[in-house]
Design a protein around this motif. Sequence first.
Motif, PDB file in Angstrom:
ATOM      1  N   ILE A  67      22.179  -0.447  -1.358  1.00 23.23           N
ATOM      2  CA  ILE A  67      20.979   0.122  -0.548  1.00 23.23           C
ATOM      3  C   ILE A  67      21.805   0.841   0.143  1.00 23.23           C
ATOM      4  CG2 ILE A  67      19.106  -0.290   0.890  1.00 23.23           C
ATOM      5  CD1 ILE A  67      18.906  -2.624  -0.556  1.00 23.23           C
ATOM      6  N   GLY A  68      22.612   0.760   0.900  1.00 22.55           N
ATOM      7  CA  GLY A  68      22.793   1.032   2.236  1.00 22.55           C
ATOM      8  C   GLY A  68      23.937   2.516   1.605  1.00 22.55           C
ATOM      9  N   MET A  69      24.442   3.051   0.043  1.00 16.49           N
ATOM     10  CA  MET A  69      25.039   3.993  -0.174  1.00 16.49           C
ATOM     11  C   MET A  69      24.287   4.921  -0.675  1.00 16.49           C
ATOM     12  SD  MET A  69      27.822   1.930  -1.783  1.00 16.49           S
ATOM     13  CE  MET A  69      28.871   3.061  -3.044  1.00 16.49           C
ATOM     14  N   GLY A  70      22.419   4.822  -1.389  1.00 16.30           N
ATOM     15  CA  GLY A  70      22.101   5.806  -1.305  1.00 16.30           C
ATOM     16  C   GLY A  70      21.061   5.672  -0.724  1.00 16.30           C
ATOM     17  N   MET A  71      21.394   5.567   0.829  1.00 18.27           N
ATOM     18  CA  MET A  71      20.502   5.957   2.158  1.00 18.27           C
ATOM     19  C   MET A  71      20.728   7.713   2.878  1.00 18.27           C
ATOM     20  SD  MET A  71      19.952   2.253   3.919  1.00 18.27           S
ATOM     21  CE  MET A  71      18.497   2.826   5.046  1.00 18.27           C
ATOM     22  N   SER A  72      20.210   8.362   3.428  1.00 20.11           N
ATOM     23  CA  SER A  72      20.551   9.253   3.630  1.00 20.11           C
ATOM     24  C   SER A  72      20.847   9.586   4.957  1.00 20.11           C
ATOM     25  CB  SER A  72      18.914   9.558   3.772  1.00 20.11           C
ATOM     26  OG  SER A  72      17.845   9.383   4.965  1.00 20.11           O
ATOM     27  N   SER A  73      21.074   8.399   5.500  1.00 22.24           N
ATOM     28  CA  SER A  73      21.802   7.963   6.838  1.00 22.24           C
ATOM     29  C   SER A  73      23.127   8.154   6.134  1.00 22.24           C
ATOM     30  CB  SER A  73      21.387   6.893   7.551  1.00 22.24           C
ATOM     31  OG  SER A  73      22.359   6.465   9.293  1.00 22.24           O
TER      32      SER A  73
ATOM     33  N   SER B 102       0.353  -1.706  -0.083  1.00 20.69           N
ATOM     34  CA  SER B 102      -0.014   0.180   0.143  1.00 20.69           C
ATOM     35  C   SER B 102       1.026   1.305   0.128  1.00 20.69           C
ATOM     36  CB  SER B 102      -0.684   0.141   1.412  1.00 20.69           C
ATOM     37  OG  SER B 102      -0.280  -0.008   2.408  1.00 20.69           O
ATOM     38  N   ASN B 103       2.010   1.241   0.438  1.00 22.39           N
ATOM     39  CA  ASN B 103       2.787   2.093   0.263  1.00 22.39           C
ATOM     40  C   ASN B 103       3.793   2.806  -0.420  1.00 22.39           C
ATOM     41  OD1 ASN B 103       4.806   0.918   0.817  1.00 22.39           O
ATOM     42  ND2 ASN B 103       5.558   1.683   3.057  1.00 22.39           N
ATOM     43  N   GLY B 104       3.816   2.120  -1.265  1.00 20.72           N
ATOM     44  CA  GLY B 104       4.678   1.845  -2.317  1.00 20.72           C
ATOM     45  C   GLY B 104       5.812   1.183  -2.901  1.00 20.72           C
ATOM     46  N   PHE B 105       6.594   1.114  -0.701  1.00 18.42           N
ATOM     47  CA  PHE B 105       8.164   1.192  -1.101  1.00 18.42           C
ATOM     48  C   PHE B 105       8.680  -0.256  -1.420  1.00 18.42           C
ATOM     49  CE2 PHE B 105      11.786  -0.747   1.535  1.00 18.42           C
ATOM     50  CZ  PHE B 105      12.215   0.689   1.240  1.00 18.42           C
ATOM     51  N   LEU B 106       7.947  -1.190  -1.663  1.00 11.56           N
ATOM     52  CA  LEU B 106       7.920  -2.626  -2.241  1.00 11.56           C
ATOM     53  C   LEU B 106       7.361  -1.783  -3.575  1.00 11.56           C
ATOM     54  CD1 LEU B 106       6.346  -5.079   0.419  1.00 11.56           C
ATOM     55  CD2 LEU B 106       9.356  -4.194   0.255  1.00 11.56           C
ATOM     56  N   VAL B 107       6.977  -2.070  -4.466  1.00 10.61           N
ATOM     57  CA  VAL B 107       6.753  -1.688  -5.586  1.00 10.61           C
ATOM     58  C   VAL B 107       8.157  -0.960  -5.975  1.00 10.61           C
ATOM     59  CG1 VAL B 107       5.699  -0.622  -7.406  1.00 10.61           C
ATOM     60  CG2 VAL B 107       4.443  -1.960  -5.430  1.00 10.61           C
ATOM     61  N   ALA B 108       8.131   0.338  -5.280  1.00 13.88           N
ATOM     62  CA  ALA B 108       9.975   1.217  -5.779  1.00 13.88           C
ATOM     63  C   ALA B 108      10.740  -0.179  -5.729  1.00 13.88           C
ATOM     64  CB  ALA B 108      10.017   2.665  -5.253  1.00 13.88           C
ATOM     65  N   GLU B 109      11.025  -1.038  -5.195  1.00 10.91           N
ATOM     66  CA  GLU B 109      11.874  -1.462  -4.641  1.00 10.91           C
ATOM     67  C   GLU B 109      12.123  -2.721  -6.248  1.00 10.91           C
ATOM     68  OE1 GLU B 109      14.661  -4.021  -1.362  1.00 10.91           O
ATOM     69  OE2 GLU B 109      12.504  -3.451  -1.308  1.00 10.91           O
TER      70      GLU B 109
ATOM     71  N   LYS C 232      18.972   2.731 -12.444  1.00  9.91           N
ATOM     72  CA  LYS C 232      19.697   4.166 -12.480  1.00  9.91           C
ATOM     73  C   LYS C 232      18.278   5.529 -12.417  1.00  9.91           C
ATOM     74  CE  LYS C 232      22.910   3.117 -15.124  1.00  9.91           C
ATOM     75  NZ  LYS C 232      24.452   3.793 -17.112  1.00  9.91           N
ATOM     76  N   ASP C 233      17.196   4.846 -13.081  1.00  6.45           N
ATOM     77  CA  ASP C 233      15.918   5.646 -12.734  1.00  6.45           C
ATOM     78  C   ASP C 233      15.235   5.466 -11.133  1.00  6.45           C
ATOM     79  OD1 ASP C 233      15.855   6.499 -15.466  1.00  6.45           O
ATOM     80  OD2 ASP C 233      15.824   4.107 -16.020  1.00  6.45           O
ATOM     81  N   VAL C 234      15.675   4.535 -10.580  1.00  3.54           N
ATOM     82  CA  VAL C 234      14.459   4.279  -9.314  1.00  3.54           C
ATOM     83  C   VAL C 234      15.525   4.410  -7.718  1.00  3.54           C
ATOM     84  CG1 VAL C 234      12.593   2.944  -7.503  1.00  3.54           C
ATOM     85  CG2 VAL C 234      12.515   3.809 -10.516  1.00  3.54           C
ATOM     86  N   GLN C 235      15.660   4.624  -7.595  1.00  2.00           N
ATOM     87  CA  GLN C 235      16.472   4.752  -6.172  1.00  2.00           C
ATOM     88  C   GLN C 235      16.027   4.813  -5.339  1.00  2.00           C
ATOM     89  OE1 GLN C 235      19.765   5.289  -6.746  1.00  2.00           O
ATOM     90  NE2 GLN C 235      19.454   5.414  -8.977  1.00  2.00           N
ATOM     91  N   MET C 236      16.181   3.854  -4.742  1.00  2.00           N
ATOM     92  CA  MET C 236      15.792   3.074  -3.160  1.00  2.00           C
ATOM     93  C   MET C 236      15.739   4.629  -1.553  1.00  2.00           C
ATOM     94  SD  MET C 236      13.161   1.013  -3.963  1.00  2.00           S
ATOM     95  CE  MET C 236      12.598   1.283  -1.997  1.00  2.00           C
ATOM     96  N   HIS C 237      16.939   5.640  -1.271  1.00  2.61           N
ATOM     97  CA  HIS C 237      17.051   6.515  -0.569  1.00  2.61           C
ATOM     98  C   HIS C 237      15.724   7.523  -0.778  1.00  2.61           C
ATOM     99  CE1 HIS C 237      18.481   9.625  -2.963  1.00  2.61           C
ATOM    100  NE2 HIS C 237      19.208   8.565  -3.744  1.00  2.61           N
ATOM    101  N   SER C 238      14.976   7.855  -2.152  1.00  4.94           N
ATOM    102  CA  SER C 238      14.263   8.778  -1.683  1.00  4.94           C
ATOM    103  C   SER C 238      13.052   8.019  -1.846  1.00  4.94           C
ATOM    104  CB  SER C 238      14.141   8.912  -3.317  1.00  4.94           C
ATOM    105  OG  SER C 238      15.451   9.356  -4.335  1.00  4.94           O
TER     106      SER C 238
END
Length: 815
Positions: free
Chosen positions: A504-510, A50-57, A65-71
Amino acid sequence: VAQATTAASQLSGKMAAAAGSGNTLSREVLKWVQSLDLAYSVKNAKRDFSNGFLVAEIFSRYYDKDVQMHSFDNGHSVASKKDNWAQLLKFFAKRNVLPAGEPVTQATVDAIVHCRDGAAVAFINSVYELLSGRRVQKPPEPPAGDPLPAFAKPTASTVLRDSLMDPDMQTTDHSVAEAKMKEKLEAHEADLQTQRLEDPARFAPRDRMSSKVLRGSARTVGAEESKQSVTVKRVNVKTVDAANVAQLRATKEIAAHSARAGMSVTSGSRSVLAMGGDGDPAAMAAAMAAAAVPSAVDVLNEVVMRELAGRDVVHTFDPRKPACLSFVDAVRGMDDFPDDLTAQVVDGFGARAGDLADACAVRPKDFWSVVAVFTPLAVVLPEASPGFAAVTDAYCALGRAMVAKDSSSAAAGNAQALFEDFALPKLCTLLRTHAEKRAALVRVVYSFAGPDVEAHTQAIRSLQTTLDHLPTLMLCMVHCAHNETALALADEHLLDLYLYYCMIGMGMSSPSIRAASVGMLAVILAAKPEMGRRMLDRVAALQDDTWWETRAQVLVVCATLLREVPADDGDGMADRATEIATAVLAAASPPVARVGLAYLAPCLEAHDALVQPFVAALLALPGSVRENLLLAGDAGAPDALVDSGAAAAFHLQPVTNAWPALAVARALAATVAAEGLQNLDVEHFDVLVAALRGAAFNGGTSPGGTDEWLDVFDQLKGFVVVALCDPVCAESAVSVLRTFTFNTERGPSVLEADVRKSAVLGSLIIMHNGSDADGHCRTCAREFLSEVASQGGDFADAVRELLSRFRDGKPDLYA
């Protein structure tokens, strides 16, 4: 009533099946989703998507290159859902992604966001058909069931309740909500009118008969019924001697094993079974062997009482508890409990790891007893204390002993299963709250895993499931990588798992997660350098990161790759890594430069393009940091540590242990010439003196003969001699002159006495002309000349000639 109850149960089953069929992924689609190795497993399709996170993944696996999971945010608030889907709709429009052959509409998104039945599953099915190119096999339609009975049909209150729960009713416009509810209620009334026409008997009035109460037989008031008498036998309690408790326990264990094997056991008899009947000798032997193994609590108690014998703390123990648990209570409750005594007791536990493993092998519940002692100690003891180190060492010793026990029996994986059931849930709390303890605790996790790749993969999966917190898992993964061997990382599936979390971790905000992910990549590249071809661009994107630890880890990655790849590798990896390292060093803060220089020093000999940036960064360091890196470390000297907190600790060796000293000295001379300096400062002498310690003619191991070093000295001699008049640099200047005077063929000619050529004479004149207020420079020069003169021969003649010229040229100063 019975018929109504049966109908109700059948109805609930049909309704659950009807709802589940539209909200459950088919086996084919579920296998595809699981093969993508998403961050979270799909348990409830309409909720999880429902929240679209898994769909984005899912789309990030195909459009990385188009879908960055940190967003994207894995939250379940309305704002998070709307933001995630808004980004997805932009992506769908940009790349013309058309699930089911048509654009994704806002109505489809709203249905998924509001968890409408069947909406998420239908969308995922269309995504599966788009991305995989296969059609979803639809299940056959269920047969039409019987119509709903009257009692199961909705009432007016049910209609209103369901309307209020509809996500479309969650609106600020109350008039619209009331109009929708009125519309549904009118539809319900119309449906009732239709039912009255179809089944008038259901709505016909019925006679209401008075209820009849069933009564028992009449009896006379005050009459007493006869009561049966109950006889209670007296229980005789036999006192048991404390010395026989162990024997009774052993007998009980044997009886338990014997009961399963069909044996009989007679307490007090030395014979377990009169050999006959259907008894199994092998089972008897196993039961007797199990009973003979002391329990884990007995082993722990024995260690505690032995190590604490004669100490007052023993008198505070609760006699109702085992001694090991009383020891834990004392450590937790007494602020002044000696830490060295804690470490002494826990070291005793580790020494008995083999006995504890034997007890856990025959009685798995004993492992819970060990965890009840070890884990509270790991929680309460500070991470830097000897006690905490002893606890983790004892845990690891137990894990290795249990794994070895498993490998010698048919119970493979038993140690890891016990650990995951009893210890890991408690340790995961520590992993989430105490970052400084993660490295040691992850080492404990791996000690209970077998040496094979499957066991290590299972350890990571168990961490992921038990932690259930992606940020903490990412921070633990770098420690997992450091516990892997190069052979394990050669496995394709395990390597892919680490690369997945790393990317995944290299693109995260933390920032701490980014640093940990880059540190994980350094471990991967050490085992698989060829991965650098596709990862260096991602690393280069982090060279200007705002967090110092991330930039330091970038330098570690470059150093790791340069140690494994030759300068002329042909793919440009070495040149690219050198370019990144040079850029980071040029703008590095002292903590970043300290880490980078320590890791890059072994790479300088094979990659000479790094020497000049290396020397420039070394000169720019603060004095205390530079001196720490230039210490002449012995092979057995302890490493200097910089505890990062997120990634694994940086192990820093003095750079003089690994650098090419002659190349560094040449780069220093080139820097001095290029910058047009008039004199050398402290940082220049620090580097020069440290390089000379590694010279081959000075007892070092750096390549390069005396002639090459004399070329460097000729370039810097004037600066060195002038520094004799500088109180800050005088001692370093004397050290350099002493090296070339006593260890090279130049010898006493360093003290050239000709007034036109001798810079030493000029410095003597200057320091005696009032520039040396405290006399430090004159003292250093006098001690150096005395040492040279003490060698006799040409050395003494050179000193006499120098002093004679000084006396003749400046008699007033000489006096």
